[in-house]
Design a protein around this motif. Structure first.
Motif, PDB file in Angstrom:
ATOM      1  N   THR A  12       0.848  -1.196   0.000  1.00  0.00           N
ATOM      2  CA  THR A  12       0.000   0.000   0.000  1.00  0.00           C
ATOM      3  C   THR A  12       0.882   1.245   0.000  1.00  0.00           C
ATOM      4  OG1 THR A  12      -0.211   0.394   2.387  1.00  0.00           O
ATOM      5  CG2 THR A  12      -1.666  -1.282   1.416  1.00  0.00           C
ATOM      6  N   GLY A  13       0.325   2.334  -0.457  1.00  0.00           N
ATOM      7  CA  GLY A  13       1.112   3.569  -0.535  1.00  0.00           C
ATOM      8  C   GLY A  13       2.279   3.427  -1.485  1.00  0.00           C
ATOM      9  N   GLY A  15       2.701   4.375  -4.435  1.00  0.00           N
ATOM     10  CA  GLY A  15       2.853   5.386  -5.470  1.00  0.00           C
ATOM     11  C   GLY A  15       4.034   6.310  -5.261  1.00  0.00           C
ATOM     12  N   ARG A  20       6.973   2.965  -2.890  1.00  0.00           N
ATOM     13  CA  ARG A  20       7.450   2.724  -4.255  1.00  0.00           C
ATOM     14  C   ARG A  20       8.739   1.907  -4.226  1.00  0.00           C
ATOM     15  NH1 ARG A  20       7.694   7.946  -7.528  1.00  0.00           N
ATOM     16  NH2 ARG A  20       9.283   8.495  -6.007  1.00  0.00           N
ATOM     17  N   ASP A  37      -2.276   2.259  -4.398  1.00  0.00           N
ATOM     18  CA  ASP A  37      -2.136   3.630  -3.903  1.00  0.00           C
ATOM     19  C   ASP A  37      -3.495   4.306  -3.961  1.00  0.00           C
ATOM     20  OD1 ASP A  37       0.432   5.559  -3.343  1.00  0.00           O
ATOM     21  OD2 ASP A  37      -1.263   6.718  -4.125  1.00  0.00           O
ATOM     22  N   TYR A  38      -3.645   5.349  -3.148  1.00  0.00           N
ATOM     23  CA  TYR A  38      -4.844   6.187  -3.197  1.00  0.00           C
ATOM     24  C   TYR A  38      -5.018   6.725  -4.616  1.00  0.00           C
ATOM     25  CZ  TYR A  38      -8.103   9.833  -1.636  1.00  0.00           C
ATOM     26  OH  TYR A  38      -9.194  10.626  -1.470  1.00  0.00           O
ATOM     27  N   ALA A  43       0.052   4.544  -8.597  1.00  0.00           N
ATOM     28  CA  ALA A  43       0.266   3.090  -8.494  1.00  0.00           C
ATOM     29  C   ALA A  43       0.748   2.541  -9.828  1.00  0.00           C
ATOM     30  CB  ALA A  43      -1.025   2.403  -8.057  1.00  0.00           C
ATOM     31  N   ALA A  86       1.121   2.826   3.299  1.00  0.00           N
ATOM     32  CA  ALA A  86       0.413   4.092   3.069  1.00  0.00           C
ATOM     33  C   ALA A  86       0.455   4.947   4.325  1.00  0.00           C
ATOM     34  CB  ALA A  86      -1.031   3.819   2.670  1.00  0.00           C
TER      35      ALA A  86
END
Lengths: 253, 256
Positions: A12-13, A15, A20, A37-38, A43, A86
């Motif tokens: 998660t997170g 991006g 990353r 990702d949000y 993403a 994230a």
């Protein structure tokens, strides 16, 4: 070198920043990594680094988690590794903090990983065919979980909650008879998109910060990704309910 | 995916004639490092060297009493003359006994302290000296114990010694951070691992195995290879930003 050959992972997170770097590192180690990702665009940009799949995921939304896990299982048939990365950062003195700030931080750093862990553990058990379930969960917490930072009172609070929740869940699933390991990484100061606001502030002082860091530099996202890979891999198969601290020696002084 | 991440590195492992030390030597060799294995038992050393060869690695044995400073000087001189450098030092040699505190003699206490603490101190000191002299951005890994963080019943002397090793590592890390290039120093704290060190005290029995598993969330015994994997992480560039840390590998035993 740790290997994740034939493993399926969600980050998660993914991006930006640590997420990353972690998605890329896990993919290099052989995993099929779903970059989430949000922002779906972010993403996709990460997934393009290693030719992998991308998903939109708002970690605070239970339905979004259900959809993400379903998409991963539809594609790969299983889930072996979850990295909860994230995060958001809200800084400022406690007297200026609002309940809305605290709610945002709690939802992203505590509720998000909680929702993800619940669903990942359920999936790992569902795919175990009656055998003890296997899997690894890595939560990117913070040095702030054990060393609270001034002007980050709420962030320090939610990261302490995340780290202790990880330890509790690690014990719980282990004693339930499953081999699902739950660990944290405690990064020190890393320059990423999330923390960039701190560095831009007029009050930030590299020299004053380095006085706290014996190694005299900031961590790179890749340093945190290496710890996440180690914990996700079988190299850490006797590790649960603990944390790897990657802080340049901050906790020494 | 295999890659020799420690290719070209020179690694010293004390206590490499059994248990965790042997596993660490083999793992570092598998990852590409050239190993200097030390210990007191020549026959067991041959087994370690054979295991290193079996993974395609290169190893050398030097007999060593880690409590003898003259021996440390001779060893590090030999390493410098032979390899020109030292990149990794794993202070693993150690002893253990279990005895109620009221029955523990001062001689007992000094025996464990001399080997586990003084031996580790000399290891850090002489590894740092050689790394600084030869300009190596080295990594020093001290094998401590969960017992250095929490109490272990009837093991007071061992708990005290391993707490000292854990904290010595942190103090040494501060000094290592001032070196140029920087030297990293970390403590690796295993839970109860099934090695000869444990079976010599408790016997190699199902009860010992149950003791080793007791309180482990993962409900399994830790193996020397699990600790060796942690050594490999701390030895290489993957842990470039890790110093002064306590790497706890205990199956979750210490968490509750």
């Amino acid at each position: 070198m740790p290997s994740l050959d034939s493993k399926t992972a969600i980050v998660t997170g993914a991006g930006s920043g640590i997420g990353r770097a972690t998605a890329l590192r896990l993919a290099q180690a052989g995993a099929r990594v779903f970059a989430t990702d949000y922002s779906l665009d972010a993403a996709h940009a990460t997934a393009a680094l290693y030719g992998g799949p991308a998903l939109a995921l708002d970690v605070t939304d239970p339905a979004a988690w259900d959809a993400a896990i379903a998409a991963v299982v539809a594609d790969a048939g299983r889930l072996d590794v979850l990295v909860n990365c994230a995060g958001i950062l809200l800084a400022g003195p406690i007297v200026e903090a609002t309940l809305a700030d605290f709610d945002r931080l709690s939802r992203v750093h505590v509720e998000g990983p909680m929702l993800g862990m619940q669903r990942a553990i359920a999936q790992m058990r569902a795919q175990a065919n009656g055998q003890p379930a296997r899997g690894a969960i890595v939560n990117i917490s913070s040095l702030a979980a054990t060393r609270p930072f001034p002007d980050l009172p709420l962030y320090s609070t939610v990261k302490a909650a995340l780290s202790n929740m990880s330890r509790a869940i690690g014990i719980e699933v282990g004693l339930d008879g499953d081999f699902i390991r739950v660990n944290c990484v405690h990064p020190g100061v890393v320059r990423t998109g999330m923390s960039e606001g701190l560095f831009d502030a007029a009050t930030w002082d590299d020299a004053a910060t380095f006085a706290h860091i014996p190694l005299g530099d900031y961590a790179r996202p890749e340093d945190i990704a290496e710890a996440a890979l180690f914990l996700a891999s079988d190299d850490a198969k006797f590790m649960t309910s603990t944390a790897v601290t990657v802080d340049g020696g901050w906790t020494l002084v | 995916m295999t890659m020799s991440t420690l290719q070209g590195r020179i690694a010293l492992v004390t206590g490499a004639t059994s248990g965790i030390g042997r596993a660490a030597a083999v793992r570092l060799a598998r990852d590409g490092a050239t190993i200097i294995a030390t210990g007191r038992n020549q026959a067991e050393a041959e087994r370690t060297l054979e295991a290193i060869r079996a993974v395609g690695g290169t190893g050398h044995f030097q007999a060593q009493d880690i409590t003898d400073e003259a021996g440390w000087i001779a060893l590090t001189n030999w390493i410098e003359a032979t390899f020109g450098r030292l990149d990794i030092a794993v202070n693993c040699a150690g002893v253990f006994f279990s005895k109620p505190l009221p029955d523990t003699s001062l001689e007992d206490f000094r025996w464990i302290w001399n080997i586990d603490v003084n031996g580790c101190f000399l290891g850090i000191k002489h590894a740092m000296r050689l790394m600084q002299k030869t300009g190596s951005a080295g990594s020093i890994i001290n094998i401590s114990s969960l017992a250095g963080l929490i109490g272990l019943d009837d093991c007071a002397a061992y708990c005290a010694a391993k707490a000292a090793v854990t904290h010595l590592s942190k103090a040494a890390a501060l000094e290592g951070a001032k070196a140029s290039p920087r030297i990293r120093v970390n403590s690796l704290n295993p839970g109860v691992i099934m090695t000869e060190m444990i079976t010599k005290s408790y016997g190699d029995t199902p009860e010992t195995r149950a003791f080793a598993m007791q309180g482990n969330a993962l409900q399994t015994t830790g193996e020397p290879e699990d600790i060796a994997a942690g050594v490999a992480y701390l030895a290489g560039d993957a842990s470039r930003y890790v110093t002064g840390s306590v790497l706890l590998i205990d199956g979750g035993r210490g968490a509750d």
